[in-house]
Scaffold this active site. Structure first.
Site, PDB file in Angstrom:
ATOM      1  N   HIS A   1       0.828  -1.213   0.000  1.00 26.09           N
ATOM      2  CA  HIS A   1       0.000   0.000   0.000  1.00 26.09           C
ATOM      3  C   HIS A   1       0.858   1.258   0.000  1.00 26.09           C
ATOM      4  O   HIS A   1       0.683   2.147  -0.831  1.00 26.09           O
ATOM      5  CB  HIS A   1      -0.935   0.002   1.211  1.00 26.09           C
ATOM      6  CG  HIS A   1      -1.939   1.099   1.178  1.00 26.09           C
ATOM      7  ND1 HIS A   1      -1.648   2.402   1.549  1.00 26.09           N
ATOM      8  CD2 HIS A   1      -3.240   1.098   0.798  1.00 26.09           C
ATOM      9  CE1 HIS A   1      -2.724   3.148   1.393  1.00 26.09           C
ATOM     10  NE2 HIS A   1      -3.705   2.396   0.946  1.00 26.09           N
TER      11      HIS A   1
ATOM     12  N   GLU B   1       1.037   3.998  -2.730  1.00 25.15           N
ATOM     13  CA  GLU B   1       1.039   5.376  -2.232  1.00 25.15           C
ATOM     14  C   GLU B   1       2.334   5.792  -1.528  1.00 25.15           C
ATOM     15  O   GLU B   1       2.362   6.808  -0.846  1.00 25.15           O
ATOM     16  CB  GLU B   1      -0.141   5.583  -1.267  1.00 25.15           C
ATOM     17  CG  GLU B   1      -1.498   5.409  -1.923  1.00 25.15           C
ATOM     18  CD  GLU B   1      -2.645   5.609  -0.950  1.00 25.15           C
ATOM     19  OE1 GLU B   1      -2.388   6.025   0.208  1.00 25.15           O
ATOM     20  OE2 GLU B   1      -3.796   5.351  -1.334  1.00 25.15           O
TER      21      GLU B   1
END
Length: 294
Positions: free
Chosen positions: A177, A207
């Protein structure tokens, strides 16, 4: 004098009879332990079995111990509730336990790194510890990548679980993530440990860093022609199916195809992999064994 003696005797007898009741009211409860498994959650039906599998592993490892599942993501809980499926938050799961006689809880973090989600769990655990007529102790187990020894252990487990169809010269990219939290540095640390096992194994994040651009550049520099994309999430949910394997032009699969690299996606999360799950279970054991009671 005789009447006064009888009154003292009667008073003493009443106090003696009342003593057990008073003692029982103030006595400390016998310690009883429980486990709450805290996953981020998913709204993808195909991804949910990975979480259920982890809960089943925990129940098998701790027979007779109450085990509850909770989701940390409010947005996911709300969406599931609209569909008629209710999963408690960590606070709701913990609040229900004292009425079951539970005094001490191991809150199992099913997070990958000690980022925002993990620290939210730690704060929730602190809030529920030592509450009057509530839980005595709530302790959070470590996420997957926490201690120094976790990184080589997880790297080895990930490589061992690589697709059997992978051929020499083909790369594997594990997609996490990522976060602006300082815990994002766990991903480059895992990259180092992966390279100690397999020079064609890479980490990237949706991200954080390493970014998709970073990994595409690394693969092009090595002349890689085919790569396998594998989620570094507990489940292969929305991020895995869209950001990693989606057909949109900004997905990792599309970016690799545009760079002339064939991309093959594997839609199963780390909670599906026994050797990776074993690391989470080791962390849970450390936390559970430190709780009072038997």
């Amino acid at each position: 004098m005789f009447r006064f003696s009888r009154m003292l005797l009667s008073l003493s007898l009443c106090l003696c009879l009342a003593a057990p009741a008073v003692a029982g009211h103030d006595a400390k409860k016998e310690p009883k332990r429980a486990i709450v498994v805290a996953a981020f959650g998913t709204t993808v039906p195909e991804a949910a079995p990975a979480i259920e599998k982890m809960v089943a592993r925990v129940k098998a490892a701790y027979p007779g111990v109450p085990v509850t599942l909770c989701y940390t993501a409010a947005m996911i809980r709300a969406k599931l509730a609209k569909d008629g499926k209710r999963v408690p938050s960590p606070a709701e799961a913990l609040a229900a336990l004292p009425d079951q006689g539970v005094t001490d809880v191991a809150l199992m973090s099913l997070q990958t790194i000690p980022g925002h989600e993990f620290h939210d769990l730690v704060r929730t655990a602190a809030a529920f510890s030592r509450m009057p007529k509530g839980l005595s102790q709530v302790s959070v187990s470590a996420p997957l990548l926490f201690e120094k020894d976790d990184f080589p252990k997880v790297a080895k487990a990930l490589i061992e679980a690589a697709p059997k169809d992978r051929k020499p010269g083909e790369a594997i990219v594990f997609v996490g993530h990522g976060t602006e939290h300082s815990a994002n540095m766990a991903y480059p640390a895992l990259q180092y440990s992966l390279w100690r096992v397999d020079q064609n194994a890479f980490v990237t994040t949706v991200e954080g860093i390493p970014s998709f651009d970073d990994v595409v550049a690394d693969l092009k520099a090595k002349g890689i022609k085919k790569t396998w994309l594998i989620p570094l999430f507990a489940v292969a949910g929305d991020h895995a199916r869209n950001d990693m394997a989606g057909k949109e032009k900004d997905s990792l699969a599309s970016s690799l195809t545009a760079a002339g690299i064939e991309a093959k996606s594997v839609l199963s999360g780390t909670a599906d992999r026994e050797a990776v799950a074993a690391v989470w279970l080791e962390h849970l054991k450390t936390t559970f064994d430190a709780l009072p009671g038997k």
